[in-house]
Design an enzyme around this catalytic site. Structure first.
Site, PDB file in Angstrom:
ATOM      1  N   GLU A 164     -20.173  -0.790   5.018  1.00  0.00           N
ATOM      2  CA  GLU A 164     -18.771  -1.180   4.741  1.00  0.00           C
ATOM      3  C   GLU A 164     -18.495  -1.481   3.263  1.00  0.00           C
ATOM      4  OE1 GLU A 164     -19.543  -0.621   8.055  1.00  0.00           O
ATOM      5  OE2 GLU A 164     -17.502  -1.262   8.482  1.00  0.00           O
ATOM      6  N   TYR A 166     -20.408  -3.342   1.143  1.00  0.00           N
ATOM      7  CA  TYR A 166     -20.910  -4.623   0.614  1.00  0.00           C
ATOM      8  C   TYR A 166     -22.116  -4.375  -0.311  1.00  0.00           C
ATOM      9  CZ  TYR A 166     -17.784  -7.007   3.890  1.00  0.00           C
ATOM     10  OH  TYR A 166     -16.667  -7.466   4.548  1.00  0.00           O
ATOM     11  N   ARG A 214     -27.506  -2.425   9.532  1.00  0.00           N
ATOM     12  CA  ARG A 214     -26.203  -1.740   9.650  1.00  0.00           C
ATOM     13  C   ARG A 214     -26.136  -0.729   8.512  1.00  0.00           C
ATOM     14  NH1 ARG A 214     -20.721  -3.644  11.256  1.00  0.00           N
ATOM     15  NH2 ARG A 214     -19.679  -1.680  11.687  1.00  0.00           N
ATOM     16  N   HIS A 252     -14.718  -0.769   3.012  1.00  0.00           N
ATOM     17  CA  HIS A 252     -13.425  -1.451   3.141  1.00  0.00           C
ATOM     18  C   HIS A 252     -12.373  -0.865   2.198  1.00  0.00           C
ATOM     19  CE1 HIS A 252     -14.619  -4.168   6.166  1.00  0.00           C
ATOM     20  NE2 HIS A 252     -15.413  -4.917   5.424  1.00  0.00           N
ATOM     21  N   ALA A 254     -12.060   2.265   1.502  1.00  0.00           N
ATOM     22  CA  ALA A 254     -11.698   3.639   1.904  1.00  0.00           C
ATOM     23  C   ALA A 254     -10.259   3.647   2.409  1.00  0.00           C
ATOM     24  CB  ALA A 254     -12.641   4.126   2.995  1.00  0.00           C
ATOM     25  N   ARG A 311     -14.027  -6.363  18.907  1.00  0.00           N
ATOM     26  CA  ARG A 311     -12.693  -6.763  19.373  1.00  0.00           C
ATOM     27  C   ARG A 311     -12.565  -6.694  20.905  1.00  0.00           C
ATOM     28  NH1 ARG A 311      -9.002  -2.936  16.040  1.00  0.00           N
ATOM     29  NH2 ARG A 311     -10.609  -1.520  16.808  1.00  0.00           N
ATOM     30  N   CYS A 334      -8.859  -4.357  24.799  1.00  0.00           N
ATOM     31  CA  CYS A 334      -8.414  -4.464  23.400  1.00  0.00           C
ATOM     32  C   CYS A 334      -7.552  -3.253  23.074  1.00  0.00           C
ATOM     33  CB  CYS A 334      -9.638  -4.505  22.479  1.00  0.00           C
ATOM     34  SG  CYS A 334      -9.209  -4.217  20.757  1.00  0.00           S
ATOM     35  N   CYS A 337      -4.827  -3.423  18.001  1.00  0.00           N
ATOM     36  CA  CYS A 337      -3.644  -3.727  17.176  1.00  0.00           C
ATOM     37  C   CYS A 337      -3.983  -4.501  15.900  1.00  0.00           C
ATOM     38  CB  CYS A 337      -2.643  -4.526  18.000  1.00  0.00           C
ATOM     39  SG  CYS A 337      -3.292  -6.149  18.500  1.00  0.00           S
ATOM     40  N   GLN A 339      -3.524  -7.432  15.329  1.00  0.00           N
ATOM     41  CA  GLN A 339      -2.476  -8.398  15.001  1.00  0.00           C
ATOM     42  C   GLN A 339      -2.910  -9.861  15.023  1.00  0.00           C
ATOM     43  OE1 GLN A 339       0.831  -5.830  17.035  1.00  0.00           O
ATOM     44  NE2 GLN A 339       1.732  -7.736  16.429  1.00  0.00           N
ATOM     45  N   GLN A 411       8.815  -4.758  26.510  1.00  0.00           N
ATOM     46  CA  GLN A 411       8.700  -4.015  25.241  1.00  0.00           C
ATOM     47  C   GLN A 411       7.405  -3.193  25.161  1.00  0.00           C
ATOM     48  OE1 GLN A 411      11.171  -4.098  22.577  1.00  0.00           O
ATOM     49  NE2 GLN A 411      12.299  -4.915  24.322  1.00  0.00           N
ATOM     50  N   GLU A 650      11.820 -13.036  15.184  1.00  0.00           N
ATOM     51  CA  GLU A 650      10.439 -12.644  14.836  1.00  0.00           C
ATOM     52  C   GLU A 650       9.717 -12.214  16.108  1.00  0.00           C
ATOM     53  OE1 GLU A 650       7.482 -15.323  14.849  1.00  0.00           O
ATOM     54  OE2 GLU A 650       8.666 -17.060  15.327  1.00  0.00           O
TER      55      GLU A 650
HETATM   56  P1  NAP Z   1      11.795  -6.304  12.285  1.00  0.00           P
HETATM   57  O1  NAP Z   1      10.385  -6.047  11.923  1.00  0.00           O
HETATM   58  O2  NAP Z   1      12.359  -7.650  12.115  1.00  0.00           O
HETATM   59  O3  NAP Z   1      12.675  -5.258  11.461  1.00  0.00           O
HETATM   60  C1  NAP Z   1      14.042  -5.141  11.574  1.00  0.00           C
HETATM   61  C2  NAP Z   1      14.570  -4.184  10.494  1.00  0.00           C
HETATM   62  O4  NAP Z   1      15.949  -4.107  10.630  1.00  0.00           O
HETATM   63  C3  NAP Z   1      14.250  -4.620   9.112  1.00  0.00           C
HETATM   64  O5  NAP Z   1      13.777  -3.499   8.409  1.00  0.00           O
HETATM   65  C4  NAP Z   1      15.589  -5.112   8.557  1.00  0.00           C
HETATM   66  O6  NAP Z   1      15.515  -4.706   7.212  1.00  0.00           O
HETATM   67  C5  NAP Z   1      16.599  -4.368   9.394  1.00  0.00           C
HETATM   68  N1  NAP Z   1      17.788  -5.152   9.736  1.00  0.00           N
HETATM   69  C6  NAP Z   1      17.859  -6.398  10.245  1.00  0.00           C
HETATM   70  N2  NAP Z   1      19.134  -6.754  10.464  1.00  0.00           N
HETATM   71  C7  NAP Z   1      19.898  -5.717  10.082  1.00  0.00           C
HETATM   72  C8  NAP Z   1      21.301  -5.479  10.039  1.00  0.00           C
HETATM   73  N3  NAP Z   1      22.155  -6.402  10.455  1.00  0.00           N
HETATM   74  N4  NAP Z   1      21.716  -4.292   9.585  1.00  0.00           N
HETATM   75  C9  NAP Z   1      20.864  -3.357   9.165  1.00  0.00           C
HETATM   76  N5  NAP Z   1      19.523  -3.526   9.171  1.00  0.00           N
HETATM   77  C10 NAP Z   1      19.041  -4.690   9.622  1.00  0.00           C
HETATM   78  O7  NAP Z   1      12.065  -5.899  13.770  1.00  0.00           O
HETATM   79  P2  NAP Z   1      11.558  -4.675  14.606  1.00  0.00           P
HETATM   80  O8  NAP Z   1      11.257  -3.484  13.759  1.00  0.00           O
HETATM   81  O9  NAP Z   1      12.593  -4.525  15.644  1.00  0.00           O
HETATM   82  O10 NAP Z   1      10.227  -5.191  15.221  1.00  0.00           O
HETATM   83  C11 NAP Z   1      10.238  -6.333  16.040  1.00  0.00           C
HETATM   84  C12 NAP Z   1       8.874  -6.985  16.078  1.00  0.00           C
HETATM   85  O11 NAP Z   1       8.030  -6.179  16.866  1.00  0.00           O
HETATM   86  C13 NAP Z   1       8.174  -7.135  14.745  1.00  0.00           C
HETATM   87  O12 NAP Z   1       8.491  -8.337  14.104  1.00  0.00           O
HETATM   88  C14 NAP Z   1       6.742  -7.090  15.147  1.00  0.00           C
HETATM   89  O13 NAP Z   1       6.257  -8.386  15.422  1.00  0.00           O
HETATM   90  C15 NAP Z   1       6.729  -6.271  16.416  1.00  0.00           C
HETATM   91  N6  NAP Z   1       6.169  -4.949  16.124  1.00  0.00           N
HETATM   92  C16 NAP Z   1       4.950  -4.862  15.548  1.00  0.00           C
HETATM   93  C17 NAP Z   1       4.420  -3.627  15.261  1.00  0.00           C
HETATM   94  C18 NAP Z   1       3.042  -3.480  14.639  1.00  0.00           C
HETATM   95  O14 NAP Z   1       2.631  -2.383  14.365  1.00  0.00           O
HETATM   96  N7  NAP Z   1       2.315  -4.536  14.384  1.00  0.00           N
HETATM   97  C19 NAP Z   1       5.130  -2.486  15.543  1.00  0.00           C
HETATM   98  C20 NAP Z   1       6.384  -2.608  16.137  1.00  0.00           C
HETATM   99  C21 NAP Z   1       6.898  -3.843  16.407  1.00  0.00           C
HETATM  100  P3  NAP Z   1      16.571  -5.043   6.096  1.00  0.00           P
HETATM  101  O15 NAP Z   1      17.141  -6.382   6.486  1.00  0.00           O
HETATM  102  O16 NAP Z   1      15.826  -5.056   4.812  1.00  0.00           O
HETATM  103  O17 NAP Z   1      17.529  -3.927   6.154  1.00  0.00           O
HETATM  104 FE1  SF4 Z   2      -7.945  -6.133  20.066  1.00  0.00          FE
HETATM  105 FE2  SF4 Z   2      -5.491  -6.685  19.153  1.00  0.00          FE
HETATM  106 FE3  SF4 Z   2      -6.949  -8.527  20.434  1.00  0.00          FE
HETATM  107 FE4  SF4 Z   2      -7.622  -7.771  17.985  1.00  0.00          FE
HETATM  108  S1  SF4 Z   2      -5.751  -8.811  18.563  1.00  0.00           S
HETATM  109  S2  SF4 Z   2      -9.004  -8.054  19.703  1.00  0.00           S
HETATM  110  S3  SF4 Z   2      -7.161  -5.603  18.063  1.00  0.00           S
HETATM  111  S4  SF4 Z   2      -6.139  -6.633  21.274  1.00  0.00           S
END
Ligand code: NAP
Ligand code: SF4
Length: 667
Positions: A164, A166, A214, A252, A254, A311, A334, A337, A339, A411, A650
């Protein structure tokens, strides 16, 4: 059912009870002050769950090898004394445990970092000091000393972290080793450090102690090792006394994803398969192995002798026992993600798991039987409601789970349709089986009303979210404008030119979904990221494949600054790189003027522009769904609000599942 996975592994002087190695993962529990009770409880749960051999998170052999100024070190008798509680906890359940010794080298986040040469890593803040001969010899001694102390602490072995990117990896590769003394120059000189370390450890610990190395089999960086070099080192390590060789994939620094959810399952076992015939000691493979089926498949095809999972064992401590007792449908899988695990660790927080909030919280989050059995209504079968309903029922409550639609998942049902996020399907499968196991009464196609729920003893509102409606001229043009939920659910057809409003997690996911190439085999994926399956060149790299999408896509946000990373600390760069490769236009600092038959009218740098989009997708966040909110007050303190119904702003699955679990534990 999984004969290869569950078969014991004989190492001569000792036997492992199966082929599951819990791979090293830093959780933050290593730095606990005082007694290591939380770390012990974390590993105890995994040993009790049937894991064959656990490897701890990395411990530095000396101060300069620490990752952070205050991160874990293992180099004194008092460290060894403190770790006895960990080894005892694992041995109590018939498990075995090895301490990982990790010297961060130039990846250390402090000004005293050291490396083969004085070149700063692209992901580090500090330029390391070039190690002198005395320091190199001292470091070899320190590795041996740590291993010896680990033996006295009751560890069954050590893992030497040689991959990785190190310190040891930094000595091995020309990329980071420009020395011209006996520790640099020729390959034989560059691999002197790992061989000397293993030799010194073996001398100190004797023959009956596990040493895992490793080995970076695929560096995935320029000036990394060639395949012939990897084999030369692997053979040298075997001769020097290593018991097991573990696979390391990618430094890391990469810029190729190696463990994120987009990486196909078992995507790198072919690397171990290539190395294995050159060795007679057992070889371990790893990366994106998250089900017993994938693990069994890899082992039965002879790609490796053992599989490493980290994980997946955070997500379910009982993974192995469930597999062994025909209960694999109840494994909490798992989803890759990052996250709650790696994203947390990289932010300096304690790790946990999105699908299993008890991970790393074993001492605080204990699920006990309810003292008084209650009638509980949970409204909404998304992740928050599912977690809450199943744990409440497990505790003995009588739970009705009321869901408006005809299926569970909320969702997650949308998320699983995003290419590369199919793993979310596993969480829904898990909860469907948990509903059956715990006796939750699932009421689909049922609208909760105040009159129905007011007589329950406890009411949990997990009614989720709905896409935010924008106030924008032309927004009500259904043939042109679609919200993300409708698009994903109904697979709405799209034209050639598409504008996406909102570049949060969902906007990024949607952009990736609509530009996804039609076929995507493992070979395509490897080619897309420039990974050479022949491993003929340095680091296993080849030119990146062409993957520009056939659609013209714009992804907009109002905020200025970087667009397209999404919320993930450790995965953001992958999303952005993917969208850039596919030619998506990433635009920040815009304001939306109106939507017309011609497209989306925006203002950028004080200039008005028309984006000639056939379709506009709204991904502008969410609003809470709060049915009969005006009557909530009448429910008093028997009402609990969780997940998106609580905070839509959020919306976050980590919080949703944790809240659902915490509320269920208190009912
Ligand atoms: P979000 O991350 O809060 O993004 C909302 C987007 O909408 C932002 O880009 C914001 O940008 C825009 N926005 C907000 N109010 C607006 C308005 N009134 N008019 C126009 N644009 C507006 O929400 P999301 O994309 O719906 O995702 C929801 C949650 O799902 C995330 O917070 C996350 O926790 C989760 N999620 C995670 C992943 C992951 O890969 N980890 C993937 C999908 C979802 P501006 O305000 O700059 O325009
Ligand atoms: Fe797996 Fe996501 Fe849990 Fe991490 S948070 S162990 S990637 S399910």
């Amino acid at each position: 059912m999984y004969p290869h996975l569950l078969a014991p592994l004989d190492l001569g002087f000792t036997q492992l009870r199966n082929r599951v190695l819990m791979g090293s993962m830093h959780t933050g529990l290593e730095e606990q002050r005082g007694e290591l009770t939380k770390l012990a409880a974390f590993y105890e749960a995994r040993a009790k769950g049937g894991v064959g051999l656990i490897v701890t998170g990395g411990f530095a052999p000396n101060f300069r090898g620490r990752l952070h100024p205050f991160s874990s070190q293992f180099s004194t008798a008092s460290h060894a004394q403190k770790h006895k509680v960990v080894t005892d906890a694992v041995h109590k359940h018939g498990g075995k445990i090895a301490l990982q010794i990790l010297h961060a080298g130039r990846y250390a986040m402090h000004p005293l970092s050291q490396s083969a040469s004085a070149t700063r890593a692209p992901i580090a803040k500090f330029t390391p000091f070039k190690m002198c001969e005395r320091q190199i010899k001292g470091t070899i001694k320190d590795f041996a000393n740590s291993a010896h102390l680990a033996q006295s602490a009751g560890y069954d072995g050590v893992e030497v972290m040689g991959s990785e990117g190190y310190l040891i990896n930094q000595f091995i590769c020309q990329r980071t080793n420009t020395r011209n003394d006996k520790w640099g120059g020729s390959y034989q000189n560059r691999i002197r450090l790992p061989l000397e370390i293993v030799k010194a450890i073996r001398k100190k610990v004797g023959q009956e102690f596990i040493i895992i190395f490793r080995l970076s089999m695929l560096d995935l960086v320029e000036q990394g090792s060639t395949f012939d070099e990897v084999i030369e080192l692997a053979k040298g390590l075997e001769q020097t006394g290593v018991s097991l060789i573990n696979t390391g994939i990618g430094w890391h620094e990469a810029r190729i994803p190696t463990i994120a959810t987009q990486v196909p399952r078992g995507a790198f076992s072919w690397v171990t398969e290539k190395v294995k015939p050159h060795l007679s000691i057992p070889v371990i493979t790893c990366n994106r192995i998250n089900t017993p089926e994938v693990a069994e498949d890899i082992l039965s095809q002879g790609h490796a002798d053992m599989v490493s999972m980290a994980r997946p064992l955070l997500a379910d401590a009982d993974f192995v026992n469930k597999a062994a007792s025909q209960q694999s449908k109840l494994i909490n899988t798992c989803i890759g993600c990052n996250q709650a695990c790696l994203d947390n660790v990289f932010k300096g927080k304690q790790a946990s798991c999105l699908v299993n909030p008890q991970a790393c919280n074993e001492t605080e989050m204990v699920i006990s039987n309810a003292v008084t059995k209650k009638r509980v209504a949970v409204i909404g079968a998304g992740p928050a409601g599912l977690a809450c309903a199943t744990i409440a029922a497990q505790r003995g409550h009588q739970v009705d789970l009321i869901e408006k639609s005809d299926r569970i998942g909320g969702q997650f049902r949308l998320a699983m349709q995003i290419p590369g996020k199919e793993e979310f399907r596993e969480t829904i499968r898990y909860f469907a089986n948990r509903i059956e196991q715990t006796g939750v009464n699932l009421m689909l196609d049922t609208e909760a009303t105040f009159d129905v729920i007011k007589d329950y003893d406890q009411v949990v509102m997990a009614s989720g979210v709905t896409p935010r409606k924008l106030q924008l001229e032309g927004i009500d043009t259904p043939e042109k404008v679609v919200d993300y939920q409708t698009l994903i659910r109904d697979k709405s057809p799209l034209g050639q030119n598409v504008a996406i409003i909102g570049a949060g997690g969902i906007g990024v996911d949607v952009a990736s979904m609509i530009t996804e190439p039609e076929t995507h085999t493992l070979a395509d994926w490897l080619e897309d990221w420039g990974i050479d399956q022949t491993m003929s060149g340095e680091g296993g790299l080849q030119p990146i494949g062409e993957s520009v999408a056939d659609k013209q896509v714009w992804l907009f946000q109002r905020r200025a600054g970087s667009v397209g990373k999404g919320p993930g600390k450790t995965t953001g760069w992958i999303h952005r790189a993917t969208l850039q490769k596919r030619g998506v236009n990433l635009c920040g600092g815009v304001s939306y003027q109106k939507i017309s038959a011609d497209g989306l009218h925006i203002k950028r740098d004080n200039k008005e522009e028309l984006i000639q989009a056939d379709n506009i997708i709204i991904c502008a966040g969410q609003e809470s769904v709060r049915p009969f909110e005006e009557q909530w007050q009448q429910l008093g303190d028997k009402l609990h609000i969780i997940g998106g119904a609580d905070v839509a702003g959020e919306l976050d699955a980590v919080r949703a599942i944790r809240q659902g679990t915490e509320v269920a534990m208190k009912l």
